[in-house]
Design a protein around this motif. Sequence first.
Motif, PDB file in Angstrom:
ATOM      1  N   GLY A  93       0.819  -1.213   0.000  1.00  0.00           N
ATOM      2  CA  GLY A  93       0.000   0.000   0.000  1.00  0.00           C
ATOM      3  C   GLY A  93       0.846   1.252   0.000  1.00  0.00           C
ATOM      4  O   GLY A  93       1.949   1.267  -0.570  1.00  0.00           O
ATOM      5  N   CYS A  94       0.359   2.297   0.650  1.00  0.00           N
ATOM      6  CA  CYS A  94       1.082   3.577   0.679  1.00  0.00           C
ATOM      7  C   CYS A  94       0.510   4.386   1.836  1.00  0.00           C
ATOM      8  O   CYS A  94      -0.717   4.467   1.989  1.00  0.00           O
ATOM      9  N   SER A  95       1.381   4.986   2.650  1.00  0.00           N
ATOM     10  CA  SER A  95       0.889   5.739   3.819  1.00  0.00           C
ATOM     11  C   SER A  95       0.065   6.949   3.400  1.00  0.00           C
ATOM     12  O   SER A  95      -0.838   7.372   4.129  1.00  0.00           O
ATOM     13  N   ILE A 121      -1.354  11.454  -7.190  1.00  0.00           N
ATOM     14  CA  ILE A 121      -1.697  10.106  -7.671  1.00  0.00           C
ATOM     15  C   ILE A 121      -1.609   9.042  -6.564  1.00  0.00           C
ATOM     16  O   ILE A 121      -2.214   7.980  -6.684  1.00  0.00           O
ATOM     17  N   ASN A 122      -0.883   9.351  -5.468  1.00  0.00           N
ATOM     18  CA  ASN A 122      -0.739   8.404  -4.349  1.00  0.00           C
ATOM     19  C   ASN A 122      -2.016   8.395  -3.515  1.00  0.00           C
ATOM     20  O   ASN A 122      -2.074   8.898  -2.399  1.00  0.00           O
ATOM     21  N   CYS A 123      -3.101   7.843  -4.089  1.00  0.00           N
ATOM     22  CA  CYS A 123      -4.390   7.782  -3.391  1.00  0.00           C
ATOM     23  C   CYS A 123      -5.186   6.624  -4.009  1.00  0.00           C
ATOM     24  O   CYS A 123      -4.808   6.092  -5.065  1.00  0.00           O
ATOM     25  N   VAL A 179       1.020  12.533   5.010  1.00  0.00           N
ATOM     26  CA  VAL A 179       2.472  12.530   4.751  1.00  0.00           C
ATOM     27  C   VAL A 179       2.904  11.129   4.319  1.00  0.00           C
ATOM     28  O   VAL A 179       2.235  10.142   4.602  1.00  0.00           O
ATOM     29  N   CYS A 180       4.051  11.084   3.664  1.00  0.00           N
ATOM     30  CA  CYS A 180       4.715   9.812   3.351  1.00  0.00           C
ATOM     31  C   CYS A 180       5.609   9.475   4.528  1.00  0.00           C
ATOM     32  O   CYS A 180       6.511  10.259   4.858  1.00  0.00           O
ATOM     33  N   ILE A 181       5.413   8.313   5.136  1.00  0.00           N
ATOM     34  CA  ILE A 181       6.210   7.945   6.326  1.00  0.00           C
ATOM     35  C   ILE A 181       7.692   7.794   5.997  1.00  0.00           C
ATOM     36  O   ILE A 181       8.544   7.937   6.852  1.00  0.00           O
ATOM     37  N   PRO A 207       9.898  15.942  -3.472  1.00  0.00           N
ATOM     38  CA  PRO A 207       9.030  16.942  -2.819  1.00  0.00           C
ATOM     39  C   PRO A 207       8.109  16.367  -1.750  1.00  0.00           C
ATOM     40  O   PRO A 207       7.398  17.133  -1.096  1.00  0.00           O
ATOM     41  N   GLU A 208       8.120  15.053  -1.535  1.00  0.00           N
ATOM     42  CA  GLU A 208       7.389  14.484  -0.393  1.00  0.00           C
ATOM     43  C   GLU A 208       8.149  14.722   0.914  1.00  0.00           C
ATOM     44  O   GLU A 208       7.633  14.436   1.993  1.00  0.00           O
ATOM     45  N   CYS A 209       9.410  15.229   0.822  1.00  0.00           N
ATOM     46  CA  CYS A 209      10.179  15.528   2.038  1.00  0.00           C
ATOM     47  C   CYS A 209       9.583  16.747   2.734  1.00  0.00           C
ATOM     48  O   CYS A 209       9.081  17.667   2.087  1.00  0.00           O
ATOM     49  N   ILE A 273      13.753   3.065   3.704  1.00  0.00           N
ATOM     50  CA  ILE A 273      13.287   2.078   2.719  1.00  0.00           C
ATOM     51  C   ILE A 273      11.769   2.001   2.841  1.00  0.00           C
ATOM     52  O   ILE A 273      11.232   1.896   3.954  1.00  0.00           O
ATOM     53  N   CYS A 274      11.068   2.097   1.707  1.00  0.00           N
ATOM     54  CA  CYS A 274       9.600   2.061   1.747  1.00  0.00           C
ATOM     55  C   CYS A 274       9.162   0.633   2.106  1.00  0.00           C
ATOM     56  O   CYS A 274       9.413  -0.308   1.343  1.00  0.00           O
ATOM     57  N   PRO A 275       8.496   0.461   3.259  1.00  0.00           N
ATOM     58  CA  PRO A 275       8.126  -0.901   3.681  1.00  0.00           C
ATOM     59  C   PRO A 275       7.091  -1.536   2.760  1.00  0.00           C
ATOM     60  O   PRO A 275       6.990  -2.761   2.706  1.00  0.00           O
TER      61      PRO A 275
END
Length: 329
Positions: A93-95, A121-123, A179-181, A207-209, A273-275
Amino acid sequence: MTDQPRQNLTGLDLIAEIARLKRERNAVILAHYYQRPELQDLADFVGDSLELSRKAAATDADVIAFCGVKFMAETAKILAPEKIVVLPDMEAGCSLEDSCPPDDFAAFRALHPDAIALTYINCSAEVKALSDVIVTSSSAETILAQIPREQKIIFGPDRHLGGYLNRKFDREMILWPGVCIVHEAFSETELLKLKAQHPGAPVAAHPECPPHIIDHADYVGSTSGILNFAKTMGGDTLIVATEPHIIHQMQKAVPAKHFIGAPGADGNCNCNICPYMALNTVEKLYLALRDLEPRIEMDEELRLAAKRSLDKMLELASGTVGKGDLGRA
Ligand code: 13P
Ligand code: SF4
């Protein structure tokens, strides 16, 4: 090519089996830059979210094996409904997606009836269906520039990307608080220590930072934008403030340069690292191609509703070629 775990499951040569299944199924393997190096090396195409959407829409394969996260595979299905789309691990998935339940997003929209919804798009497909225009990090600038300044905009789910766009283009988009974890975990203190150890090395950031990381970046852009910066920058060392698996492509493209992952609070980049991305493995890709499962399925009414905002993105982003994109803050 990276060392591959060849003998697994029942002692099969998984790399040869994946090649055979690809031929038999007329399948294409698409991978995001955050995938494990061995999956990137197996892919027919590696790219950022926008490039992967375009590839999915254009492929003449019958099967798309999507090495990425669920919202990306769903996007492929929305744009190419006649294809079988498999995701090696359906739990990928995605946070950002998790932060934005469709009912809450609908209520947020209702609070701002005169605003359009510009959505990252992350939805989920449901949130895409509630949106007017989708953006990726590589197309956001091009698309925002085409929306009149007087038009009220709500932007979700990533408040850091939205905040970055607001600051850079002096807009007042109303932000959803997601936010992105992974990008949230970079440490400013550790980044400053690293910069002191490598004087003159530029920092490239996604830019997610959060702003306290973006403020130290020499380049801000999508994954493909960061990769392009790595290839074209003058020096020989780059500090990379995004998911570190992208360094695999940098190292392949410019082996003589030195790429260092920006650290998290423990001074080690492993917490970045993206889990979710890490759930996909060569073994699971083999099984997905063999069984054509787990498969993305979608209600047709939902697909058509979500497709409207994605089509708008593809139309408005037509000038975006996946390089340069956001550029410097
Ligand atoms: P890109 O579109 O820049 O590849 O970003 C996707 C993503 O999920 C970043 O966390
Ligand atoms: Fe989602 Fe962040 Fe992973 Fe990208 S890196 S897929 S935004 S959790």
